[in-house]
Design a protein around this motif. Sequence first.
Motif, PDB file in Angstrom:
ATOM      1  N   ASP A 114      -8.411  32.498  33.333  1.00  0.00           N
ATOM      2  CA  ASP A 114      -8.935  31.144  33.083  1.00  0.00           C
ATOM      3  C   ASP A 114      -8.585  30.200  34.221  1.00  0.00           C
ATOM      4  O   ASP A 114      -9.300  29.221  34.465  1.00  0.00           O
ATOM      5  CB  ASP A 114      -8.375  30.589  31.766  1.00  0.00           C
ATOM      6  N   MET A 115      -7.463  30.463  34.897  1.00  0.00           N
ATOM      7  CA  MET A 115      -7.055  29.624  36.031  1.00  0.00           C
ATOM      8  C   MET A 115      -7.862  29.925  37.295  1.00  0.00           C
ATOM      9  O   MET A 115      -7.656  29.287  38.322  1.00  0.00           O
ATOM     10  CB  MET A 115      -5.564  29.824  36.328  1.00  0.00           C
ATOM     11  N   GLY A 116      -8.734  30.915  37.213  1.00  0.00           N
ATOM     12  CA  GLY A 116      -9.575  31.221  38.369  1.00  0.00           C
ATOM     13  C   GLY A 116      -9.167  32.448  39.159  1.00  0.00           C
ATOM     14  O   GLY A 116      -9.735  32.720  40.214  1.00  0.00           O
ATOM     15  N   ALA A 117      -8.188  33.207  38.667  1.00  0.00           N
ATOM     16  CA  ALA A 117      -7.773  34.413  39.383  1.00  0.00           C
ATOM     17  C   ALA A 117      -8.881  35.459  39.304  1.00  0.00           C
ATOM     18  O   ALA A 117      -9.524  35.618  38.260  1.00  0.00           O
ATOM     19  CB  ALA A 117      -6.489  34.968  38.768  1.00  0.00           C
ATOM     20  N   GLU A 118      -9.110  36.161  40.388  1.00  0.00           N
ATOM     21  CA  GLU A 118     -10.117  37.216  40.417  1.00  0.00           C
ATOM     22  C   GLU A 118      -9.608  38.435  39.652  1.00  0.00           C
ATOM     23  O   GLU A 118      -8.441  38.817  39.790  1.00  0.00           O
ATOM     24  CB  GLU A 118     -10.438  37.606  41.860  1.00  0.00           C
ATOM     25  N   THR A 119     -10.489  39.053  38.877  1.00  0.00           N
ATOM     26  CA  THR A 119     -10.070  40.182  38.032  1.00  0.00           C
ATOM     27  C   THR A 119      -9.502  41.339  38.842  1.00  0.00           C
ATOM     28  O   THR A 119      -8.461  41.899  38.490  1.00  0.00           O
ATOM     29  CB  THR A 119     -11.264  40.685  37.199  1.00  0.00           C
ATOM     30  N   PHE A 120     -10.166  41.698  39.942  1.00  0.00           N
ATOM     31  CA  PHE A 120      -9.711  42.857  40.710  1.00  0.00           C
ATOM     32  C   PHE A 120      -8.384  42.586  41.416  1.00  0.00           C
ATOM     33  O   PHE A 120      -7.546  43.482  41.565  1.00  0.00           O
ATOM     34  CB  PHE A 120     -10.790  43.305  41.715  1.00  0.00           C
ATOM     35  N   LEU A 121      -8.152  41.317  41.813  1.00  0.00           N
ATOM     36  CA  LEU A 121      -6.877  40.977  42.455  1.00  0.00           C
ATOM     37  C   LEU A 121      -5.745  40.964  41.423  1.00  0.00           C
ATOM     38  O   LEU A 121      -4.639  41.430  41.702  1.00  0.00           O
ATOM     39  CB  LEU A 121      -6.973  39.608  43.141  1.00  0.00           C
ATOM     40  N   LEU A 122      -6.047  40.434  40.240  1.00  0.00           N
ATOM     41  CA  LEU A 122      -5.032  40.359  39.186  1.00  0.00           C
ATOM     42  C   LEU A 122      -4.637  41.761  38.722  1.00  0.00           C
ATOM     43  O   LEU A 122      -3.449  42.060  38.557  1.00  0.00           O
ATOM     44  CB  LEU A 122      -5.565  39.537  38.009  1.00  0.00           C
ATOM     45  N   ALA A 123      -5.627  42.626  38.533  1.00  0.00           N
ATOM     46  CA  ALA A 123      -5.352  43.992  38.086  1.00  0.00           C
ATOM     47  C   ALA A 123      -4.505  44.750  39.104  1.00  0.00           C
ATOM     48  O   ALA A 123      -3.681  45.593  38.740  1.00  0.00           O
ATOM     49  CB  ALA A 123      -6.665  44.730  37.834  1.00  0.00           C
ATOM     50  N   SER A 124      -4.688  44.427  40.395  1.00  0.00           N
ATOM     51  CA  SER A 124      -3.947  45.127  41.454  1.00  0.00           C
ATOM     52  C   SER A 124      -2.531  44.596  41.637  1.00  0.00           C
ATOM     53  O   SER A 124      -1.638  45.327  42.067  1.00  0.00           O
ATOM     54  CB  SER A 124      -4.698  45.002  42.789  1.00  0.00           C
ATOM     55  N   SER A 125      -2.325  43.310  41.341  1.00  0.00           N
ATOM     56  CA  SER A 125      -1.039  42.675  41.670  1.00  0.00           C
ATOM     57  C   SER A 125      -0.052  42.624  40.516  1.00  0.00           C
ATOM     58  O   SER A 125       1.158  42.612  40.721  1.00  0.00           O
ATOM     59  CB  SER A 125      -1.282  41.243  42.181  1.00  0.00           C
ATOM     60  N   MET A 126      -0.533  42.583  39.265  1.00  0.00           N
ATOM     61  CA  MET A 126       0.369  42.437  38.113  1.00  0.00           C
ATOM     62  C   MET A 126       1.167  43.720  37.870  1.00  0.00           C
ATOM     63  O   MET A 126       0.615  44.817  37.883  1.00  0.00           O
ATOM     64  CB  MET A 126      -0.411  42.094  36.850  1.00  0.00           C
ATOM     65  N   THR A 127       2.471  43.563  37.644  1.00  0.00           N
ATOM     66  CA  THR A 127       3.340  44.707  37.349  1.00  0.00           C
ATOM     67  C   THR A 127       3.747  44.732  35.876  1.00  0.00           C
ATOM     68  O   THR A 127       3.652  45.757  35.211  1.00  0.00           O
ATOM     69  CB  THR A 127       4.614  44.648  38.223  1.00  0.00           C
ATOM     70  N   ALA A 128       4.219  43.597  35.363  1.00  0.00           N
ATOM     71  CA  ALA A 128       4.671  43.538  33.968  1.00  0.00           C
ATOM     72  C   ALA A 128       4.692  42.091  33.491  1.00  0.00           C
ATOM     73  O   ALA A 128       4.842  41.163  34.292  1.00  0.00           O
ATOM     74  CB  ALA A 128       6.051  44.161  33.818  1.00  0.00           C
ATOM     75  N   VAL A 129       4.550  41.925  32.179  1.00  0.00           N
ATOM     76  CA  VAL A 129       4.669  40.611  31.547  1.00  0.00           C
ATOM     77  C   VAL A 129       5.646  40.745  30.375  1.00  0.00           C
ATOM     78  O   VAL A 129       5.497  41.633  29.536  1.00  0.00           O
ATOM     79  CB  VAL A 129       3.317  40.097  31.013  1.00  0.00           C
ATOM     80  N   ALA A 130       6.656  39.879  30.353  1.00  0.00           N
ATOM     81  CA  ALA A 130       7.630  39.896  29.254  1.00  0.00           C
ATOM     82  C   ALA A 130       7.523  38.577  28.496  1.00  0.00           C
ATOM     83  O   ALA A 130       7.584  37.506  29.098  1.00  0.00           O
ATOM     84  CB  ALA A 130       9.042  40.072  29.795  1.00  0.00           C
ATOM     85  N   ALA A 131       7.319  38.671  27.188  1.00  0.00           N
ATOM     86  CA  ALA A 131       7.318  37.478  26.336  1.00  0.00           C
ATOM     87  C   ALA A 131       8.627  37.453  25.557  1.00  0.00           C
ATOM     88  O   ALA A 131       9.174  38.504  25.214  1.00  0.00           O
ATOM     89  CB  ALA A 131       6.139  37.504  25.379  1.00  0.00           C
ATOM     90  N   GLN A 132       9.141  36.268  25.290  1.00  0.00           N
ATOM     91  CA  GLN A 132      10.420  36.182  24.592  1.00  0.00           C
ATOM     92  C   GLN A 132      10.549  34.932  23.750  1.00  0.00           C
ATOM     93  O   GLN A 132       9.853  33.935  23.970  1.00  0.00           O
ATOM     94  CB  GLN A 132      11.573  36.254  25.587  1.00  0.00           C
ATOM     95  N   ARG A 133      11.426  35.009  22.771  1.00  0.00           N
ATOM     96  CA  ARG A 133      11.848  33.870  21.958  1.00  0.00           C
ATOM     97  C   ARG A 133      13.359  33.993  21.774  1.00  0.00           C
ATOM     98  O   ARG A 133      13.923  35.075  21.908  1.00  0.00           O
ATOM     99  CB  ARG A 133      11.192  33.876  20.571  1.00  0.00           C
ATOM    100  N   VAL A 134      13.993  32.892  21.417  1.00  0.00           N
ATOM    101  CA  VAL A 134      15.445  32.908  21.201  1.00  0.00           C
ATOM    102  C   VAL A 134      15.739  32.756  19.727  1.00  0.00           C
ATOM    103  O   VAL A 134      15.172  31.886  19.048  1.00  0.00           O
ATOM    104  CB  VAL A 134      16.131  31.778  22.011  1.00  0.00           C
ATOM    105  N   VAL A 135      16.597  33.614  19.197  1.00  0.00           N
ATOM    106  CA  VAL A 135      17.041  33.516  17.800  1.00  0.00           C
ATOM    107  C   VAL A 135      18.560  33.366  17.768  1.00  0.00           C
ATOM    108  O   VAL A 135      19.252  33.754  18.713  1.00  0.00           O
ATOM    109  CB  VAL A 135      16.627  34.758  16.973  1.00  0.00           C
TER     110      VAL A 135
END
Length: 590
Positions: free
Chosen positions: A435-456
């Motif tokens: 949505d921010m305008g990143a190209e799909t092929f560039l994003l697919a090539s560059s992303m390694t991992a995404v970690a989501a978190q919350r604190v309890v």
Amino acid sequence: MQTTTDKGIEDILFDQGKIPQDKLSVVKMEAINTGKPVEDILLEYKFVSIEDIAAAKGALLNIPFIDLTGKAINPEVLQKIPEPVARRYTLIPFEYNKETSSLSVAMSDPLDLQVVEFIEKKSGSQIKPYISTVDNINSAIAEQYSKSLSADISAAVAEASVGTVEAKSELKDLNKAEEIIKEAPVAKIVSTLLEYAMKAGASDIHIEALDDRTRVRYRIDGILQERLVLPKKVHESVVARIKILSNLKIDEKRIPQDGRFSFKLEDDVVDLRISTLPTVHGEKVVMRLLPKAAAAPTLSDLGLRGTALRVFEEAITRPNGIILITGPTGSGKTTTLFAALSKINSSKVNIVTLEDPVEYQIPGVNQVQINPTAGLTFASGLRSFLRQDPNIIMVGEVRDSETAGLAIQAALTGHLVFSTLHTNSSAGALPRLLDMGAETFLLASSMTAVAAQRVVRRICPDCKTEYDPPEPLVEDIKAVLGTLHHVGAKVLSKEEEKDFTSVEKAKKFKLFKGKGCDKCGDSGYKGRIAVFEVLPVTDKIGKLILERQPSSVIEKTAIENGMITMKQDGYLKAVEGITTIEEVLRAAQD
């Protein structure tokens, strides 16, 4: 028909819906057969809590019930009845009405007219009795009288009371302002507020002007707790004292201001980030505490483990790519980045960070704080970083398309890039970048991992107790963790597989909670831990990015590939007795 005077506590509890008809009959029959007091029978059978009994007794006597848990009491009110008197007669004053000169007092026995008459003479006020439990009153006495916070503030307020009006009028003369605010009482109030925050492990202090008073709240283990009420007359002097320490303009009250200063308590030093905000009743001050000597926590300390830990550690040891930490404000993203950078930091790599603000200082890392007014933004700073021969780049937050584009370019040109993003799940980060305008092929090539978190919050180890959860909750736990069972050892570590299978074998779950004690401030919780979900960007996920699939499809594929969701991670931690189901649902509910 039974009249009010004929009714007993058990009848009141029945009328209030606290006990059903069958339990009411049991209590009445037991009382007749054994001669035991009804209160003892109710507690013995665990039909109701002691608080329910006190409230019913109050309804029976037409005396209001008060729960003092978490209630902040004005130091001026506490001065009406000395602590020894409060302890001897198990009572505590909690509110004073100047117009009627009436003092509201919580008592374990409000029918003791001799005590009521005694404290009326002692306080010089008309007593308005309330009923409460012995434990509730004693806890309030311990918290309000014994803690240095209230005692020291009470003394300082009493000392400041005489000169406060003069100080407020003299503040108009800016040449005299600093000397006035440095007066011992006001300085003592601010110093005591900071000392208490450090001892209680608070992350923030909120000083808020209300219509008739100033309240002080502390964020402890992520939850705001009201711990003190100050007289409104000292508010301006306290705010001005903090402004002077922070090098802010004390005569400017119309616009927000930001500053910082350091505070030392024995060998501990904290940096304080100060923010002021004009409100209709006066300026609000929020102080964020940033410990200077904070040692880097390990990823395991934070709550990462098993498959999630393995995937994350593999990602951060790669030479290039983008690793994103996602979650709302206050979910511990910066702390996780701090732990990750500390793990891979060495003299062989050049690490540069761009932050807003620099919360943790890491030895050997080149840390830069953004300064938008001078033109140093995340985007401009990142552009400059690429000329600094970095190996690893950390950008505090991806806020716009320019920063996202530069981060992707940096990853594609051989750099390891860390950053944060405000999304609710790990899968949601990928469509957000598109949505921010990143190209799909560039994003697919560059992303390694995404970690989501919350604190309890962690259960307090000093008052931790075991209990049998109700059947609906057991079924919910089995439903949430059941999916883990089906994917088997291919995705679960041996430790997690062992945890889960032992739960399955037990058939009947045992959960844990904190009863509340002095060491945890009667909250039942002490300390915090994060719940995670780590999404590795595999070839399958990369294909979904190219197809611009929604986050729901990406998440479903990741779960099929073995990703443990935040809710599942939280439930595992609850079953092990680290936190509670209530905390997990508060923080990580879908």
